[in-house]
Write an enzyme that holds these catalytic residues in place. Sequence first.
Site, short mmCIF file in Angstrom:
data_model
loop_
_atom_site.label_atom_id
_atom_site.label_comp_id
_atom_site.label_asym_id
_atom_site.label_seq_id
_atom_site.Cartn_x
_atom_site.Cartn_y
_atom_site.Cartn_z
N TYR A 134 5.71 -9.47 12.18
CA TYR A 134 6.55 -9.09 11.04
C TYR A 134 8.00 -9.44 11.35
CZ TYR A 134 3.62 -6.99 7.51
OH TYR A 134 2.73 -6.80 6.49
N LYS A 187 -5.42 -11.96 18.78
CA LYS A 187 -5.90 -13.31 18.46
C LYS A 187 -5.51 -14.20 19.63
CE LYS A 187 -7.66 -16.47 15.73
NZ LYS A 187 -9.12 -16.57 15.56
N ASP A 220 -9.95 -11.88 13.35
CA ASP A 220 -10.83 -12.40 12.30
C ASP A 220 -12.25 -11.85 12.46
OD1 ASP A 220 -10.80 -13.85 14.66
OD2 ASP A 220 -10.99 -15.83 13.73
N ASP A 244 -1.57 -4.15 9.35
CA ASP A 244 -1.33 -4.00 7.91
C ASP A 244 -2.53 -4.52 7.13
OD1 ASP A 244 0.12 -3.27 5.71
OD2 ASP A 244 1.45 -5.01 5.73
N ASP A 248 -5.66 -2.21 4.98
CA ASP A 248 -6.01 -2.36 3.55
C ASP A 248 -7.50 -2.65 3.40
OD1 ASP A 248 -3.31 -2.07 2.83
OD2 ASP A 248 -3.41 -3.66 1.33
P1 ATP Z 1 2.64 -3.64 -0.50
O1 ATP Z 1 2.73 -4.99 0.12
O2 ATP Z 1 3.96 -3.04 -0.90
O3 ATP Z 1 1.78 -2.67 0.31
P2 ATP Z 1 0.61 -4.71 -2.20
O4 ATP Z 1 1.05 -6.03 -2.70
O5 ATP Z 1 -0.29 -4.67 -1.01
O6 ATP Z 1 1.87 -3.79 -1.90
P3 ATP Z 1 -0.36 -2.53 -3.81
O7 ATP Z 1 0.79 -2.01 -4.59
O8 ATP Z 1 -0.76 -1.78 -2.60
O9 ATP Z 1 -0.09 -4.06 -3.44
O10 ATP Z 1 -1.59 -2.67 -4.80
C1 ATP Z 1 -2.77 -3.40 -4.47
C2 ATP Z 1 -3.86 -2.99 -5.45
O11 ATP Z 1 -4.31 -1.66 -5.16
C3 ATP Z 1 -3.40 -2.98 -6.90
O12 ATP Z 1 -4.43 -3.47 -7.73
C4 ATP Z 1 -3.14 -1.52 -7.18
O13 ATP Z 1 -3.30 -1.14 -8.52
C5 ATP Z 1 -4.17 -0.82 -6.29
N1 ATP Z 1 -3.66 0.48 -5.84
C6 ATP Z 1 -2.69 0.69 -4.94
N2 ATP Z 1 -2.47 2.00 -4.80
C7 ATP Z 1 -3.31 2.65 -5.64
C8 ATP Z 1 -3.56 4.03 -5.96
N3 ATP Z 1 -2.89 5.02 -5.36
N4 ATP Z 1 -4.51 4.31 -6.86
C9 ATP Z 1 -5.22 3.33 -7.46
N5 ATP Z 1 -5.04 2.02 -7.21
C10 ATP Z 1 -4.09 1.67 -6.30
#
Ligand code: ATP
Length: 362
Positions: A134, A187, A220, A244, A248
């Site tokens: 980052y 990696k 990966d 990160d 997710d």
């Molecule tokens: P960042 O890089 O700031 O973490 P991001 O680009 O990863 O943001 P998010 O805002 O986390 O994107 O959203 C990714 C997806 O997850 C979107 O479709 C969003 O609607 C969904 N999402 C995120 N948080 C929630 C929540 N609390 N409830 C329902 N859906 C969510």
Amino acid sequence: MGADLRIGVLYGDGIGAEIVPCALAAVDAAAALEDVGIEWVELPMGSSAISSHGSSLPAESLAVLDTLDAWILGPHDSASYPPEHLRMPNPSALCRKRYGLYANLRPCRAYPGVPATTPGIDVMIVRENSEGLYADRNMAVGSGEFMPTPDVALAVGVITRQATERIARQAFAIAEQRSRRLTIVHKANVLQLTTGLFRDVCREVAAEYPDVVVDDKHVDAMAALLVRRPAEFDVLVTENLFGDILSDLAAELAGSLGLAGSVNCSATKVMAQATHGAAPDIAGRGVANPVSIVASAAMMLRWWGNRDDDPRLAAVADRIADAVAATLASGLATADLGGSASTSQVGEGIVQAITKSAGSGS
Ligand code: ATP
């Protein structure tokens, strides 16, 4: 009752104004049952702070955060900020750097009653927060990302022994409290020097924790294995960018990013922050899942209870975590989990479950 704890609240952008109040309500309800007084200190952050103070995290907010041990950071939609603000560190990077919040703890587990892609998943991702790939946080001055010409972009990644030892010790300490299994994610076959150093230093630290069984995986392969054989993994320790991305993935495998709580911490301060961002695609509709930020707030109080050896705060955290699990098990769920409840209905369901636990030892 006087306030035992002063906790900052920064609502932020997008769904922040919808989900953060649910965390405050859950903490207030659980804290009242344990005779813990909370004073919430509201601070500007995000687009509204740019309009009112000219900065997404104004000096006024930082001056107060300097005096606090804990705060809830709502999501920020930094990509939508005016161009002059895009060159500055975003609010969460700024907090992580200014306060040395080197560890980002991101648990992901499948809850009973929630449809999960991988029902067996129950992992704690320990993400190094201060350096790695980052580029926005690894230089004393300027950014590690730069463009010598408009058609060439470079990014510098940094891995140090000191930061790796620190995050490894945190991860091993957590592994000792869980199932004593830890996986180092790197990696090193490609990024041999940087993530190779990360792997090797984690291996060295492993010698201090002989009870913990250690293995290591390429990032990966780790992504694939989290989908295929999640039950084999418990604590994962990794650098910033890999952590990160994997968190997710793990959150979605457990049911939804909307379930994923996290804290960023040092030895002295803690910042609760949902794993996800501001979700601008669903903001303002009252459909966001508040569980992520409620769970983050519970983690924040557990961290504080551990730091100060205060069992009341662990009890507050337990009440919130139990209420979240009970609410999800009851089928009350937002659209991301296939339900039709609104954000505030789920928030109220969690408060009701906390209130119902009154009289029990949580
Ligand atoms: P960042 O890089 O700031 O973490 P991001 O680009 O990863 O943001 P998010 O805002 O986390 O994107 O959203 C990714 C997806 O997850 C979107 O479709 C969003 O609607 C969904 N999402 C995120 N948080 C929630 C929540 N609390 N409830 C329902 N859906 C969510």
